[in-house]
Design an enzyme around this catalytic site. Structure first.
Site, PDB file in Angstrom:
ATOM      1  N   ARG A 106      43.964  23.096 -22.352  1.00  0.00           N
ATOM      2  CA  ARG A 106      42.758  23.153 -23.182  1.00  0.00           C
ATOM      3  C   ARG A 106      43.159  23.022 -24.633  1.00  0.00           C
ATOM      4  O   ARG A 106      43.989  23.795 -25.110  1.00  0.00           O
ATOM      5  CB  ARG A 106      42.083  24.533 -23.073  1.00  0.00           C
ATOM      6  CG  ARG A 106      41.390  24.840 -21.841  1.00  0.00           C
ATOM      7  CD  ARG A 106      40.336  25.897 -22.010  1.00  0.00           C
ATOM      8  NE  ARG A 106      40.705  27.117 -22.698  1.00  0.00           N
ATOM      9  CZ  ARG A 106      39.869  28.108 -22.912  1.00  0.00           C
ATOM     10  NH1 ARG A 106      38.605  27.989 -22.527  1.00  0.00           N
ATOM     11  NH2 ARG A 106      40.245  29.198 -23.516  1.00  0.00           N
ATOM     12  N   THR A 110      38.878  22.412 -29.715  1.00  0.00           N
ATOM     13  CA  THR A 110      37.687  21.775 -29.114  1.00  0.00           C
ATOM     14  C   THR A 110      37.350  22.352 -27.737  1.00  0.00           C
ATOM     15  O   THR A 110      36.241  22.145 -27.239  1.00  0.00           O
ATOM     16  CB  THR A 110      37.922  20.269 -28.925  1.00  0.00           C
ATOM     17  OG1 THR A 110      39.013  20.109 -27.977  1.00  0.00           O
ATOM     18  CG2 THR A 110      38.304  19.587 -30.234  1.00  0.00           C
ATOM     19  N   ASP A 202      45.081  35.322 -21.182  1.00  0.00           N
ATOM     20  CA  ASP A 202      45.514  33.952 -20.889  1.00  0.00           C
ATOM     21  C   ASP A 202      46.381  33.970 -19.623  1.00  0.00           C
ATOM     22  O   ASP A 202      47.485  34.526 -19.625  1.00  0.00           O
ATOM     23  CB  ASP A 202      46.308  33.402 -22.082  1.00  0.00           C
ATOM     24  CG  ASP A 202      46.635  31.932 -21.902  1.00  0.00           C
ATOM     25  OD1 ASP A 202      46.215  31.119 -22.731  1.00  0.00           O
ATOM     26  OD2 ASP A 202      47.332  31.592 -20.906  1.00  0.00           O
ATOM     27  N   ASP A 205      49.973  32.442 -19.881  1.00  0.00           N
ATOM     28  CA  ASP A 205      50.884  33.293 -20.669  1.00  0.00           C
ATOM     29  C   ASP A 205      51.264  34.548 -19.903  1.00  0.00           C
ATOM     30  O   ASP A 205      52.419  34.982 -19.939  1.00  0.00           O
ATOM     31  CB  ASP A 205      50.231  33.680 -22.006  1.00  0.00           C
ATOM     32  CG  ASP A 205      50.216  32.525 -22.987  1.00  0.00           C
ATOM     33  OD1 ASP A 205      51.024  31.577 -22.805  1.00  0.00           O
ATOM     34  OD2 ASP A 205      49.409  32.559 -23.932  1.00  0.00           O
TER      35      ASP A 205
HETATM   36  C1  PRP Z   1      43.704  27.824 -18.653  1.00  0.00           C
HETATM   37  C2  PRP Z   1      43.355  27.975 -17.191  1.00  0.00           C
HETATM   38  C3  PRP Z   1      42.462  26.802 -16.943  1.00  0.00           C
HETATM   39  C4  PRP Z   1      41.718  26.673 -18.255  1.00  0.00           C
HETATM   40  C5  PRP Z   1      40.341  27.237 -18.065  1.00  0.00           C
HETATM   41  O1  PRP Z   1      44.677  26.872 -18.831  1.00  0.00           O
HETATM   42  O2  PRP Z   1      44.489  28.006 -16.350  1.00  0.00           O
HETATM   43  O3  PRP Z   1      43.134  25.609 -16.616  1.00  0.00           O
HETATM   44  O4  PRP Z   1      42.458  27.436 -19.216  1.00  0.00           O
HETATM   45  O5  PRP Z   1      39.576  27.057 -19.196  1.00  0.00           O
HETATM   46  P1  PRP Z   1      38.298  26.127 -19.230  1.00  0.00           P
HETATM   47  O6  PRP Z   1      37.487  26.475 -18.041  1.00  0.00           O
HETATM   48  O7  PRP Z   1      37.638  26.527 -20.525  1.00  0.00           O
HETATM   49  O8  PRP Z   1      38.728  24.691 -19.247  1.00  0.00           O
HETATM   50  P2  PRP Z   1      45.271  26.482 -20.271  1.00  0.00           P
HETATM   51  O9  PRP Z   1      44.510  25.341 -20.858  1.00  0.00           O
HETATM   52  O10 PRP Z   1      45.395  27.709 -21.133  1.00  0.00           O
HETATM   53  O11 PRP Z   1      46.675  25.871 -19.909  1.00  0.00           O
HETATM   54  P3  PRP Z   1      47.967  26.535 -19.264  1.00  0.00           P
HETATM   55  O12 PRP Z   1      47.662  26.774 -17.813  1.00  0.00           O
HETATM   56  O13 PRP Z   1      48.996  25.480 -19.447  1.00  0.00           O
HETATM   57  O14 PRP Z   1      48.298  27.815 -19.993  1.00  0.00           O
HETATM   58  N1  URA Z   2      41.978  30.398 -19.835  1.00  0.00           N
HETATM   59  C1  URA Z   2      42.598  31.580 -19.597  1.00  0.00           C
HETATM   60  O1  URA Z   2      43.776  31.614 -19.222  1.00  0.00           O
HETATM   61  N2  URA Z   2      41.897  32.710 -19.793  1.00  0.00           N
HETATM   62  C2  URA Z   2      40.621  32.706 -20.195  1.00  0.00           C
HETATM   63  O2  URA Z   2      40.020  33.790 -20.345  1.00  0.00           O
HETATM   64  C3  URA Z   2      39.986  31.477 -20.442  1.00  0.00           C
HETATM   65  C4  URA Z   2      40.696  30.334 -20.227  1.00  0.00           C
END
Ligand code: PRP
Ligand code: URA
Length: 211
Positions: A106, A110, A202, A205
């Site tokens: 994400r 944005t 997150d 993380d």
């Molecule tokens: C997190 C999660 C989803 C997304 C959800 O990933 O694992 O993929 O956010 O958010 P959304 O519904 O608003 O799109 P992130 O983009 O943080 O990536 P990561 O798994 O690499 O940490």
């Molecule tokens: N992605 C995450 O990992 N946590 C949230 O709460 C939203 C998006």
């Protein structure tokens, strides 16, 4: 399956484990282990209507026609990174499943998904594709991942997550009304940064200890 094809898995074991995962004091190792365990339980619900056929086998006692899964092997599609935590637990339940990886992150400003990787089995059209990601927040990532898989001819999909925001459920079911959602909980709301509240922070993380 509840209204609009959304199932909340309210099994006590799932809810108990989810509470420990939400707790800010839970370690990275504990978080990862619990995600894997919950994945198995969510997989159980997400696959409970799979079709069976039968085949003749010989037990030590007798011949019998025994139930076995019908059709082509199913596909788990993991939205990277955090989807891999669910993927591992699901593969323990269905070791012969095929795997697709959809690399998306994400954009923090944005909240739009940015694709950086895609690899899926070639013949998706005749397989059940179970898309996995712990978090359904704005739903932008899930909507894009499902669309990407549909563009590769996937026709029979489900989306499994751990936590969802009501805003994300609404948006996802509008964008892909044909794709049921299986989740352990639907939380209160999204905050101004697109995080689920109360949520668990997150997921990537917390799984990998990157913050
Ligand atoms: C997190 C999660 C989803 C997304 C959800 O990933 O694992 O993929 O956010 O958010 P959304 O519904 O608003 O799109 P992130 O983009 O943080 O990536 P990561 O798994 O690499 O940490
Ligand atoms: N992605 C995450 O990992 N946590 C949230 O709460 C939203 C998006």
């Amino acid at each position: 399956m509840g209204k609009k094809g959304v199932m909340v898995v309210d099994h006590p074991l799932v809810q108990h484990k989810l509470t420990i995962m939400r707790d800010v004091k839970t370690s990275t190792a504990g978080f990862r282990q619990l995600l894997r365990e919950i994945a198995g339980l969510l997989c159980y619900e997400a696959t409970r209507d799979l079709k069976l056929t039968s085949k003749p086998i010989q037990t030590p006692m007798a011949e019998m026609d025994a139930p076995t899964l019908a059709g082509k092997k199913l596909v788990f599609a993991s939205i990277l990174r955090a989807g891999n935590g669910l993927l591992e637990g699901m593969l323990e339940m269905v070791p012969s499943a095929r795997v697709a990886h959809v690399g998306l992150y994400r954009d923090h400003k944005t909240l739009e998904p940015v694709e950086y990787y895609f690899k899926a089995p070639e013949d998706l059209s005749e397989r059940l594709v179970i898309v996995v990601d712990p978090m359904l927040a704005t739903a932008n990532s899930a909507i894009a991942a499902v669309q990407r898989l549909k563009d590769q001819n996937a026709r029979n999909l489900r989306f499994v997550c751990l936590l969802a925001a009501p805003e994300g459920v609404e948006k996802f079911t509008k964008a892909h009304p044909d794709v049921p959602v299986i989740t352990a909980a639907i939380d209160s709301h999204l905050n101004e940064k697109g995080y689920i509240v109360p949520g668990l922070g997150d997921a990537g993380d917390r799984m990998y200890g990157t913050k």
